[in-house]
Design a protein around this motif. Structure first.
Motif: not given
Length: 224
Positions: A121-145
């Motif tokens: 698998y090609a590496p994705g971009a690291k993107v923050e996820q914000d769940f408010g009071d539950a806190g922040k985390t992050w995921v890898y995402e891919s856009t375009g091609r």
């Protein structure tokens, strides 16, 4: 709805009362009028061949490319899973990261004559996820091609001739407010040469430029 002059506009959606039953109930109560199909209850369009749903296919397009042709018995090969994601949408990497999302998974299926086929698998971009009071985390995402890979070898005893393998992609495509899980199964046309034949001609080098940077999925995320 007007109770004084017996006028009403009623919408019947999927899973609701049948149109016939609704008309009978309204007529029994003294209502009348006509039935108009506004399209809300119309059947969803069928998915294109190889796709699990039309909404998924509208946002994710998949094709497969083999790195050389023909393939000789015993020869290693690579298949590029070329995934194009619609503008404003993304799919998740593999691994996803500590955050929430469905990992993208690619695999060869119905691959007669192939051995040891494993995804990278090609590496994705690291993107923050914000769940408010539950806190922040992050995921890898891919856009375009994004291009992921399946690498393996042709069996030493593979019979010569053309055949069509299948590449399966499982993914979840999301925009800021929606997520659509789905899958696509596309053809991988290959031609296996006779035993002892010279290696085939390499092709589409640009699609395989990211192969070395791609990595195997973590345990538990590598199979559909």
């Amino acid at each position: 709805m007007s109770f004084d002059d017996k006028r009403a506009v009623v919408s019947v959606g999927p899973g609701g009362a049948s149109t016939e039953a609704m008309i009978a109930s309204l007529e029994a109560a003294g209502y009348g009028g006509s039935v108009v199909d506004g399209g809300a209850g119309a059947a969803a369009p069928p998915p294109p061949p190889g796709y699990s749903s039309a909404p998924f296919a509208e946002r994710v397009r998949v094709r497969a490319v083999v790195d050389r042709a023909p393939l000789a018995p015993g020869e290693p090969f690579r298949v590029a899973a070329v995934i194009d994601v619609a503008d404003g949408w993304h799919i998740y990497g593999n691994p996803v990261g500590p955050g929430v999302g469905k990992p993208t998974v690619v695999s060869l299926v119905d691959a007669d004559g192939a051995t040891g086929a494993a995804a990278r698998y090609a590496p994705g971009a690291k993107v923050e996820q914000d769940f408010g009071d539950a806190g922040k985390t992050w995921v890898y995402e891919s856009t375009g091609r994004v291009v992921h890979y399946v690498a393996g070898a042709v069996a030493a005893d593979a019979a010569p001739g053309p055949r069509s393998w299948k590449l399966r992609v499982e993914a979840q495509v999301c925009d800021p407010g929606h997520c659509i899980p789905g899958s696509a199964v596309v053809d991988v046309p290959v031609d296996i040469a006779a035993r002892g034949a010279a290696p085939g001609r390499a092709r589409d080098a640009d699609l395989f430029a990211g192969f070395e940077a791609a990595r195997a999925a973590p345990a538990g995320q590598g199979a559909p």
